[in-house]
Write an enzyme that holds these catalytic residues in place. Structure first.
Site, PDB file in Angstrom:
ATOM      1  N   ARG A 180      -3.199  -6.261  14.419  1.00 46.83           N
ATOM      2  CA  ARG A 180      -1.987  -6.418  15.225  1.00 46.83           C
ATOM      3  C   ARG A 180      -1.810  -7.876  15.611  1.00 46.83           C
ATOM      4  O   ARG A 180      -2.676  -8.438  16.269  1.00 46.83           O
ATOM      5  CB  ARG A 180      -2.096  -5.577  16.521  1.00 46.83           C
ATOM      6  CG  ARG A 180      -2.018  -4.081  16.303  1.00 46.83           C
ATOM      7  CD  ARG A 180      -0.618  -3.662  15.893  1.00 46.83           C
ATOM      8  NE  ARG A 180      -0.494  -2.239  15.616  1.00 46.83           N
ATOM      9  CZ  ARG A 180      -0.685  -1.671  14.428  1.00 46.83           C
ATOM     10  NH1 ARG A 180      -1.028  -2.391  13.385  1.00 46.83           N
ATOM     11  NH2 ARG A 180      -0.515  -0.373  14.253  1.00 46.83           N
ATOM     12  N   ASP A 216      -3.512   4.200  -1.814  1.00 45.99           N
ATOM     13  CA  ASP A 216      -4.433   4.685  -0.766  1.00 45.99           C
ATOM     14  C   ASP A 216      -4.461   6.208  -0.825  1.00 45.99           C
ATOM     15  O   ASP A 216      -3.928   6.890   0.043  1.00 45.99           O
ATOM     16  CB  ASP A 216      -3.956   4.183   0.598  1.00 45.99           C
ATOM     17  CG  ASP A 216      -4.977   4.439   1.693  1.00 45.99           C
ATOM     18  OD1 ASP A 216      -6.129   4.797   1.380  1.00 45.99           O
ATOM     19  OD2 ASP A 216      -4.608   4.285   2.872  1.00 45.99           O
ATOM     20  N   LYS A 259      -7.320   8.108  -1.261  1.00 53.05           N
ATOM     21  CA  LYS A 259      -8.572   8.635  -0.687  1.00 53.05           C
ATOM     22  C   LYS A 259      -9.069   9.860  -1.460  1.00 53.05           C
ATOM     23  O   LYS A 259      -9.177  10.965  -0.918  1.00 53.05           O
ATOM     24  CB  LYS A 259      -8.397   8.968   0.796  1.00 53.05           C
ATOM     25  CG  LYS A 259      -8.107   7.737   1.649  1.00 53.05           C
ATOM     26  CD  LYS A 259      -8.188   8.033   3.137  1.00 53.05           C
ATOM     27  CE  LYS A 259      -7.972   6.813   4.005  1.00 53.05           C
ATOM     28  NZ  LYS A 259      -6.590   6.320   4.026  1.00 53.05           N
ATOM     29  N   LEU A 260      -9.390   9.643  -2.725  1.00 54.75           N
ATOM     30  CA  LEU A 260      -9.805  10.753  -3.596  1.00 54.75           C
ATOM     31  C   LEU A 260     -11.190  11.273  -3.213  1.00 54.75           C
ATOM     32  O   LEU A 260     -12.058  10.521  -2.780  1.00 54.75           O
ATOM     33  CB  LEU A 260      -9.843  10.299  -5.055  1.00 54.75           C
ATOM     34  CG  LEU A 260      -8.556   9.730  -5.655  1.00 54.75           C
ATOM     35  CD1 LEU A 260      -8.748   9.504  -7.153  1.00 54.75           C
ATOM     36  CD2 LEU A 260      -7.375  10.637  -5.419  1.00 54.75           C
ATOM     37  N   THR A 282     -13.742  15.143 -12.174  1.00 56.92           N
ATOM     38  CA  THR A 282     -12.325  15.193 -11.783  1.00 56.92           C
ATOM     39  C   THR A 282     -11.886  13.852 -11.188  1.00 56.92           C
ATOM     40  O   THR A 282     -10.785  13.363 -11.461  1.00 56.92           O
ATOM     41  CB  THR A 282     -12.106  16.342 -10.775  1.00 56.92           C
ATOM     42  OG1 THR A 282     -12.481  17.552 -11.417  1.00 56.92           O
ATOM     43  CG2 THR A 282     -10.671  16.430 -10.323  1.00 56.92           C
ATOM     44  N   GLY A 284     -17.348  14.786  -9.564  1.00 56.44           N
ATOM     45  CA  GLY A 284     -17.333  13.481 -10.221  1.00 56.44           C
ATOM     46  C   GLY A 284     -16.401  13.401 -11.412  1.00 56.44           C
ATOM     47  O   GLY A 284     -15.641  12.432 -11.566  1.00 56.44           O
ATOM     48  N   LYS A 335       0.845  -1.195   0.000  1.00 60.95           N
ATOM     49  CA  LYS A 335       0.000   0.000   0.000  1.00 60.95           C
ATOM     50  C   LYS A 335       0.879   1.242   0.000  1.00 60.95           C
ATOM     51  O   LYS A 335       1.821   1.343   0.790  1.00 60.95           O
ATOM     52  CB  LYS A 335      -0.901   0.014   1.244  1.00 60.95           C
ATOM     53  CG  LYS A 335      -1.836   1.211   1.292  1.00 60.95           C
ATOM     54  CD  LYS A 335      -2.865   1.059   2.387  1.00 60.95           C
ATOM     55  CE  LYS A 335      -2.440   1.650   3.716  1.00 60.95           C
ATOM     56  NZ  LYS A 335      -2.373   3.117   3.730  1.00 60.95           N
ATOM     57  N   GLY A 383       1.080  -2.146   8.778  1.00 63.62           N
ATOM     58  CA  GLY A 383       2.236  -1.277   8.576  1.00 63.62           C
ATOM     59  C   GLY A 383       3.308  -1.533   9.603  1.00 63.62           C
ATOM     60  O   GLY A 383       4.190  -2.384   9.427  1.00 63.62           O
ATOM     61  N   ARG A 384       3.229  -0.799  10.717  1.00 66.94           N
ATOM     62  CA  ARG A 384       4.320  -0.808  11.690  1.00 66.94           C
ATOM     63  C   ARG A 384       4.726  -2.168  12.227  1.00 66.94           C
ATOM     64  O   ARG A 384       5.935  -2.393  12.433  1.00 66.94           O
ATOM     65  CB  ARG A 384       3.985   0.170  12.834  1.00 66.94           C
ATOM     66  CG  ARG A 384       4.104   1.615  12.366  1.00 66.94           C
ATOM     67  CD  ARG A 384       3.379   2.581  13.271  1.00 66.94           C
ATOM     68  NE  ARG A 384       1.935   2.430  13.148  1.00 66.94           N
ATOM     69  CZ  ARG A 384       1.057   3.181  13.785  1.00 66.94           C
ATOM     70  NH1 ARG A 384       1.475   4.129  14.602  1.00 66.94           N
ATOM     71  NH2 ARG A 384      -0.232   2.995  13.609  1.00 66.94           N
ATOM     72  N   ASP A 417     -13.579  14.633  -4.986  1.00 58.73           N
ATOM     73  CA  ASP A 417     -13.671  15.893  -5.740  1.00 58.73           C
ATOM     74  C   ASP A 417     -14.959  15.807  -6.551  1.00 58.73           C
ATOM     75  O   ASP A 417     -15.755  14.871  -6.357  1.00 58.73           O
ATOM     76  CB  ASP A 417     -12.426  16.041  -6.649  1.00 58.73           C
ATOM     77  CG  ASP A 417     -12.098  17.506  -6.939  1.00 58.73           C
ATOM     78  OD1 ASP A 417     -13.036  18.270  -7.280  1.00 58.73           O
ATOM     79  OD2 ASP A 417     -10.918  17.887  -6.834  1.00 58.73           O
ATOM     80  N   GLN A 420      -3.532   2.910  16.933  1.00 60.10           N
ATOM     81  CA  GLN A 420      -4.756   2.200  16.541  1.00 60.10           C
ATOM     82  C   GLN A 420      -5.562   1.887  17.798  1.00 60.10           C
ATOM     83  O   GLN A 420      -5.047   1.326  18.753  1.00 60.10           O
ATOM     84  CB  GLN A 420      -4.416   0.891  15.801  1.00 60.10           C
ATOM     85  CG  GLN A 420      -3.691   1.097  14.491  1.00 60.10           C
ATOM     86  CD  GLN A 420      -4.621   1.570  13.362  1.00 60.10           C
ATOM     87  OE1 GLN A 420      -5.784   1.917  13.595  1.00 60.10           O
ATOM     88  NE2 GLN A 420      -4.090   1.586  12.155  1.00 60.10           N
ATOM     89  N   THR A 443     -11.771   5.866  10.515  1.00 60.78           N
ATOM     90  CA  THR A 443     -11.855   5.196  11.812  1.00 60.78           C
ATOM     91  C   THR A 443     -11.410   6.078  12.971  1.00 60.78           C
ATOM     92  O   THR A 443     -11.610   5.718  14.122  1.00 60.78           O
ATOM     93  CB  THR A 443     -11.027   3.886  11.828  1.00 60.78           C
ATOM     94  OG1 THR A 443      -9.723   4.182  11.325  1.00 60.78           O
ATOM     95  CG2 THR A 443     -11.672   2.826  10.988  1.00 60.78           C
TER      96      THR A 443
HETATM   97  O1  C5P Z   1       1.082   0.893  11.062  1.00 63.80           O
HETATM   98  P1  C5P Z   1      -0.331   0.433  10.946  1.00 63.80           P
HETATM   99  O2  C5P Z   1      -0.460  -1.079  10.824  1.00 63.80           O
HETATM  100  O3  C5P Z   1      -1.228   1.017  11.998  1.00 63.80           O
HETATM  101  O4  C5P Z   1      -0.791   1.022   9.525  1.00 63.80           O
HETATM  102  C1  C5P Z   1      -2.118   0.951   9.077  1.00 63.80           C
HETATM  103  C2  C5P Z   1      -2.235   1.579   7.731  1.00 63.80           C
HETATM  104  O5  C5P Z   1      -3.612   1.603   7.370  1.00 63.80           O
HETATM  105  C3  C5P Z   1      -1.769   3.027   7.665  1.00 63.80           C
HETATM  106  O6  C5P Z   1      -1.225   3.235   6.351  1.00 63.80           O
HETATM  107  C4  C5P Z   1      -3.037   3.825   7.842  1.00 63.80           C
HETATM  108  O7  C5P Z   1      -2.993   5.066   7.180  1.00 63.80           O
HETATM  109  C5  C5P Z   1      -4.045   2.931   7.154  1.00 63.80           C
HETATM  110  N1  C5P Z   1      -5.405   3.139   7.595  1.00 63.80           N
HETATM  111  C6  C5P Z   1      -5.814   3.010   8.909  1.00 63.80           C
HETATM  112  N2  C5P Z   1      -7.113   3.220   9.245  1.00 63.80           N
HETATM  113  C7  C5P Z   1      -7.998   3.548   8.313  1.00 63.80           C
HETATM  114  C8  C5P Z   1      -7.604   3.678   6.983  1.00 63.80           C
HETATM  115  C9  C5P Z   1      -6.285   3.452   6.653  1.00 63.80           C
HETATM  116  O8  C5P Z   1      -5.011   2.691   9.779  1.00 63.80           O
HETATM  117  N3  C5P Z   1      -9.257   3.718   8.646  1.00 63.80           N
END
Ligand code: C5P
Length: 236
Positions: free
Chosen positions: A182, A66, A68-69, A75, A73, A39, A211-212, A71, A191, A121
């Protein structure tokens, strides 16, 4: 149900939340064949990372843009055409009807799938009220999910906690993509509503965005492989 047809390895999406193209390329090299889906979000896209969409997809990886557009329609439709031409597999848009209709128009004839973000979220009922909405989070999520389905959107981004009820709302044809995942023992970070990979899959998630827990692991490849194994076991 999309999930049944997808191999476990292809259901993990690693968020390349990194500050530079060099850092992203180093992470992709380190993860090797343990990760097939990446992503790219605001941080990397706006740091020159958009060409990575084409680079990674040409190298056989899938890419979730990702962006997240949102604007008018027309565009959105033209922007989506451009993202489709880069070879992305998923692209996010905010779940406003005009925006979603534009996105569906723009992806026609391409392999790009559009994911709608129902309600961010990080928003609670108070945040929605302050932004002028009458509905609370759960009602707005449900309403937008139904609109997304009617408009022909391919999937939804949702928290793992929303996955089970959204699966009932939209049935088996839409993909559910959940961040907030997680592995047991991993730090939650910022989160607030997290689930383990196994529980997210059991709740109906098709794709898990992580991600992390991968990027910051001492051995990112081993961390990714452990998540893939957990996904595969949960869906067996
Ligand atoms: O590091 P982590 O696992 O928390 O990363 C989650 C990824 O998902 C990040 O890129 C975050 O921007 C994305 N994301 C999120 N919650 C959302 C939409 C996207 O955590 N509602």
């Amino acid at each position: 149900m999309p999930a049944l047809d997808i191999p476990g390895r292809d259901r993990l999406i690693v968020a390349l939340d990194l500050p530079s193209v060099a850092a992203a390329e180093a992470m992709v090299a380190r993860l090797g064949d343990s990760v097939t889906f990446y992503k790219i979000g605001y941080q990397l896209a706006y740091a020159g990372g958009l060409p990575l969409v084409r680079q990674l997809s040409s190298a056989g990886k899938k890419v979730f843009a990702d962006l997240k557009l949102h604007d008018i329609g027309n565009t959105v439709a033209r922007g989506v055409e451009s993202v489709a031409a880069l070879g992305a597999t998923f692209l996010t848009v905010h779940a406003y009807p005009q925006t979603m209709k534009g996105a569906v128009e723009g992806r026609a004839g391409s392999g790009l799938k559009i994911l709608a973000v129902t309600v961010l979220t990080s928003y609670d009922d108070g945040d929605l009220h302050a932004a002028g909405y009458r509905l609370g989070v759960s009602d707005l999520v449900e309403a937008r999910a139904q609109q997304a389905q009617e408009i022909g959107i391919d999937g939804l981004v949702c928290s793992p906690e929303e996955a089970a009820s959204l699966r009932r709302t939209v049935g088996g044809r839409m993909s559910l993509v959940t961040p907030g995942v997680r592995p047991a023992g991993a730090a939650a970070g910022d989160q607030k509503r997290i689930m383990t990979p196994a529980r997210a899959v059991a709740a109906g998630a098709d794709y898990l965005v992580v991600g992390r827990p991968v990027l910051e692991a001492s051995d990112p490849k081993a961390a990714a492989q452990a998540i893939v194994a957990e996904i595969a076991q949960a869906s067996a």
